[in-house]
Design a protein around this motif. Sequence first.
Motif, PDB file in Angstrom:
ATOM      1  N   GLU A 165       0.876  -1.155  -0.177  1.00 22.86           N
ATOM      2  CA  GLU A 165       0.100   0.005   0.087  1.00 22.86           C
ATOM      3  C   GLU A 165       0.848   1.389   0.146  1.00 22.86           C
ATOM      4  OE1 GLU A 165      -2.358   0.596   3.582  1.00 22.86           O
ATOM      5  OE2 GLU A 165      -0.948  -0.429   4.669  1.00 22.86           O
ATOM      6  N   PHE A 166       0.645   2.167  -0.929  1.00 17.60           N
ATOM      7  CA  PHE A 166       1.379   3.542  -1.196  1.00 17.60           C
ATOM      8  C   PHE A 166       0.223   4.553  -0.603  1.00 17.60           C
ATOM      9  CE2 PHE A 166       3.373   0.311  -4.051  1.00 17.60           C
ATOM     10  CZ  PHE A 166       4.756   0.441  -3.942  1.00 17.60           C
ATOM     11  N   PHE A 167       0.919   5.736  -0.135  1.00 23.24           N
ATOM     12  CA  PHE A 167       0.267   6.899   0.595  1.00 23.24           C
ATOM     13  C   PHE A 167      -0.797   5.964   1.432  1.00 23.24           C
ATOM     14  CE2 PHE A 167       0.558   7.290  -4.179  1.00 23.24           C
ATOM     15  CZ  PHE A 167       1.429   8.323  -4.115  1.00 23.24           C
ATOM     16  N   MET A 226      -6.851   1.565   4.507  1.00 24.74           N
ATOM     17  CA  MET A 226      -6.878   0.588   3.271  1.00 24.74           C
ATOM     18  C   MET A 226      -6.472  -0.796   3.796  1.00 24.74           C
ATOM     19  SD  MET A 226      -7.434   0.343  -0.006  1.00 24.74           S
ATOM     20  CE  MET A 226      -7.106   2.009  -0.770  1.00 24.74           C
ATOM     21  N   ARG A 227      -5.594  -0.587   4.669  1.00 27.22           N
ATOM     22  CA  ARG A 227      -5.010  -2.272   5.092  1.00 27.22           C
ATOM     23  C   ARG A 227      -5.987  -2.894   5.850  1.00 27.22           C
ATOM     24  NH1 ARG A 227       0.294  -3.532   8.695  1.00 27.22           N
ATOM     25  NH2 ARG A 227      -0.465  -5.384   9.601  1.00 27.22           N
ATOM     26  N   ALA A 228      -6.552  -1.973   6.825  1.00 23.73           N
ATOM     27  CA  ALA A 228      -7.551  -2.723   7.765  1.00 23.73           C
ATOM     28  C   ALA A 228      -8.882  -3.022   6.556  1.00 23.73           C
ATOM     29  CB  ALA A 228      -8.401  -1.482   8.474  1.00 23.73           C
ATOM     30  N   GLY A 229      -9.340  -2.335   5.727  1.00 21.96           N
ATOM     31  CA  GLY A 229     -10.541  -3.113   4.877  1.00 21.96           C
ATOM     32  C   GLY A 229     -10.049  -4.087   4.063  1.00 21.96           C
ATOM     33  N   ALA A 284      -3.075   2.674  -4.102  1.00 19.75           N
ATOM     34  CA  ALA A 284      -2.687   3.936  -4.023  1.00 19.75           C
ATOM     35  C   ALA A 284      -3.840   4.973  -3.525  1.00 19.75           C
ATOM     36  CB  ALA A 284      -1.836   4.404  -5.374  1.00 19.75           C
ATOM     37  N   SER A 285      -3.775   5.396  -2.508  1.00 20.36           N
ATOM     38  CA  SER A 285      -4.919   6.722  -2.133  1.00 20.36           C
ATOM     39  C   SER A 285      -3.986   8.036  -2.080  1.00 20.36           C
ATOM     40  CB  SER A 285      -5.430   6.568  -0.706  1.00 20.36           C
ATOM     41  OG  SER A 285      -6.040   5.280  -0.719  1.00 20.36           O
ATOM     42  N   PHE A 286      -3.490   8.427  -3.397  1.00 21.30           N
ATOM     43  CA  PHE A 286      -2.744   9.421  -3.446  1.00 21.30           C
ATOM     44  C   PHE A 286      -3.577  10.813  -3.056  1.00 21.30           C
ATOM     45  CE2 PHE A 286      -4.671   8.879  -7.605  1.00 21.30           C
ATOM     46  CZ  PHE A 286      -4.820  10.041  -8.349  1.00 21.30           C
ATOM     47  N   PRO A 287      -2.634  11.824  -2.706  1.00 22.73           N
ATOM     48  CA  PRO A 287      -3.342  13.105  -2.344  1.00 22.73           C
ATOM     49  C   PRO A 287      -4.231  13.654  -3.182  1.00 22.73           C
ATOM     50  CG  PRO A 287      -0.816  12.983  -2.061  1.00 22.73           C
ATOM     51  CD  PRO A 287      -1.124  11.853  -2.923  1.00 22.73           C
ATOM     52  N   CYS A 288      -5.381  14.142  -2.733  1.00 23.32           N
ATOM     53  CA  CYS A 288      -6.539  14.728  -3.537  1.00 23.32           C
ATOM     54  C   CYS A 288      -6.448  16.120  -3.535  1.00 23.32           C
ATOM     55  CB  CYS A 288      -7.529  14.219  -3.124  1.00 23.32           C
ATOM     56  SG  CYS A 288      -8.423  14.816  -1.292  1.00 23.32           S
ATOM     57  N   THR A 289      -5.647  16.805  -2.830  1.00 18.08           N
ATOM     58  CA  THR A 289      -5.645  18.334  -2.664  1.00 18.08           C
ATOM     59  C   THR A 289      -5.718  18.888  -3.837  1.00 18.08           C
ATOM     60  OG1 THR A 289      -4.225  18.067  -0.831  1.00 18.08           O
ATOM     61  CG2 THR A 289      -4.386  20.266  -1.575  1.00 18.08           C
ATOM     62  N   PRO A 341      -0.260  -7.795 -10.626  1.00 17.09           N
ATOM     63  CA  PRO A 341      -1.359  -8.088 -11.642  1.00 17.09           C
ATOM     64  C   PRO A 341      -2.564  -7.091 -11.358  1.00 17.09           C
ATOM     65  CG  PRO A 341      -1.382  -9.836  -9.930  1.00 17.09           C
ATOM     66  CD  PRO A 341      -0.007  -9.156  -9.659  1.00 17.09           C
ATOM     67  N   PHE A 342      -2.777  -6.715 -10.171  1.00 13.35           N
ATOM     68  CA  PHE A 342      -3.824  -5.853  -9.758  1.00 13.35           C
ATOM     69  C   PHE A 342      -3.454  -4.476  -9.065  1.00 13.35           C
ATOM     70  CE2 PHE A 342      -6.064  -9.770 -10.306  1.00 13.35           C
ATOM     71  CZ  PHE A 342      -7.489  -9.435 -11.011  1.00 13.35           C
ATOM     72  N   ILE A 343      -4.021  -3.382  -9.377  1.00  9.91           N
ATOM     73  CA  ILE A 343      -3.867  -2.305  -8.843  1.00  9.91           C
ATOM     74  C   ILE A 343      -5.162  -1.621  -8.313  1.00  9.91           C
ATOM     75  CG2 ILE A 343      -1.417  -1.573  -9.583  1.00  9.91           C
ATOM     76  CD1 ILE A 343      -2.839   0.273 -11.831  1.00  9.91           C
ATOM     77  N   LEU A 344      -5.301  -0.912  -7.426  1.00  8.67           N
ATOM     78  CA  LEU A 344      -6.354  -0.232  -6.674  1.00  8.67           C
ATOM     79  C   LEU A 344      -6.109   1.384  -6.414  1.00  8.67           C
ATOM     80  CD1 LEU A 344      -9.424  -0.187  -5.793  1.00  8.67           C
ATOM     81  CD2 LEU A 344      -8.536  -1.140  -3.517  1.00  8.67           C
ATOM     82  N   LEU A 345      -6.580   2.229  -7.053  1.00  4.67           N
ATOM     83  CA  LEU A 345      -6.426   3.800  -6.611  1.00  4.67           C
ATOM     84  C   LEU A 345      -7.774   4.379  -6.179  1.00  4.67           C
ATOM     85  CD1 LEU A 345      -4.574   2.914  -9.323  1.00  4.67           C
ATOM     86  CD2 LEU A 345      -3.871   5.393  -9.298  1.00  4.67           C
TER      87      LEU A 345
END
Length: 382
Positions: free
Chosen positions: A9-11, A17-20, A74-79, A114-118
């Motif tokens: 997990e990034f960001f 995210m890990r908890a879910g 990747a829950s990258f910054p939304c600012t 093989p999978f990514i989740l943003l």
Amino acid sequence: MKKNKIVAEFFAGIGLMRAGLERAGWATVLANDIDPIKRRLYLNHFKGSTDHFVLEDIHKLSADSIPNVDLATASFPCTDLSLAGRRAGLQGKHSSAFWGFVDILNGMGNRKPPFILLENVAGFLTSNKGEDFYSALSALNNLGYAVDAFIVDAVHFVPQSRVRLFIVGQLRDESKVEVRQDLTETDIRPTKLVKFINEHPQIRWCVNTNLPDLPDVNNNLKKIIDKVSKSSSLWWNADRVSYLLNQTFERHYSKILELKDAKNYAYLTAFRRVRDGKSMAEIRFDGIAGCLRTPKGGSARQILLEVGKGEVNIRLLTPSECAKLMGADDFTLSGTANEALFGFGDAVCVPVVTWIAEHYLNPGIENLHKKKKTDELYVATT
């Protein structure tokens, strides 16, 4: 827990995210974030994670240091993708961190997951008239990922309105992935998103139309309210209560007076907003909290009103209540109130991630492993 469901997990933030994902059987082997306070809160909850939490700017990470995983998030910054960030977009100071994630994946070569989740705000879809969203999807396509996108409001799982855009990428060998021409609006793909998908056939899509409907909304703030003694200093004094009520719209004030005479308490939430140059308190009467924010300014803290039995009691939401609004009821609270609120306001809703994992990622991984076993069997028998 199956060993074949491994995630980096990034960001990572405080780890929601890990908890879910953990609730759906995933194991985290690497977490990365740049914020030392979030790292401290993360480690205080996820004991024994010191060895795999990397405190570093993603642009400075080496792809060689990333382990082989089935999923990268990747829950990258939304600012810079929101109105609050003036829509600077993916080239903005904060949201440009997305390109660091792309660089990591590119550097992993044939070890790419093989999978990514943003995950990001729904404003990502329309940022810079859709150019940012198109650029991001194109970059993922160039890495070999066919993409899907959908929008989930956390209100289907918790009493908080929190609308977020998710992108799932799957490594695909096909040169082209066709989009169904009859793609229509659903509860997770509203008109704007369907229109974008249908109008961009040049994007390699892999739209999953077999996802179940989101759970029916059956949440109310009463479920998450902490029992706070009326003698607690958390409750505002009469002057402060009066000041806030004087900032409400006339129609809101009238409704509050009606609820005040009820036999039971009703729970409302409010944010302060500037309207026509004047600070106003906007009240929600639907039993749902507004979207939690990071408490950077005075107007970012969400206000709770307890109205009924002849009383109007007001205080700020507690960190414990914010945790429950994020579906993280069991999260170990630590640090100052502002640190905890910042962590929750900048995170993902836990049961939303679990729903995505159970209905999208887990079946995808299972199909991938079945295909791999079939291919290996074919090779062994030829």
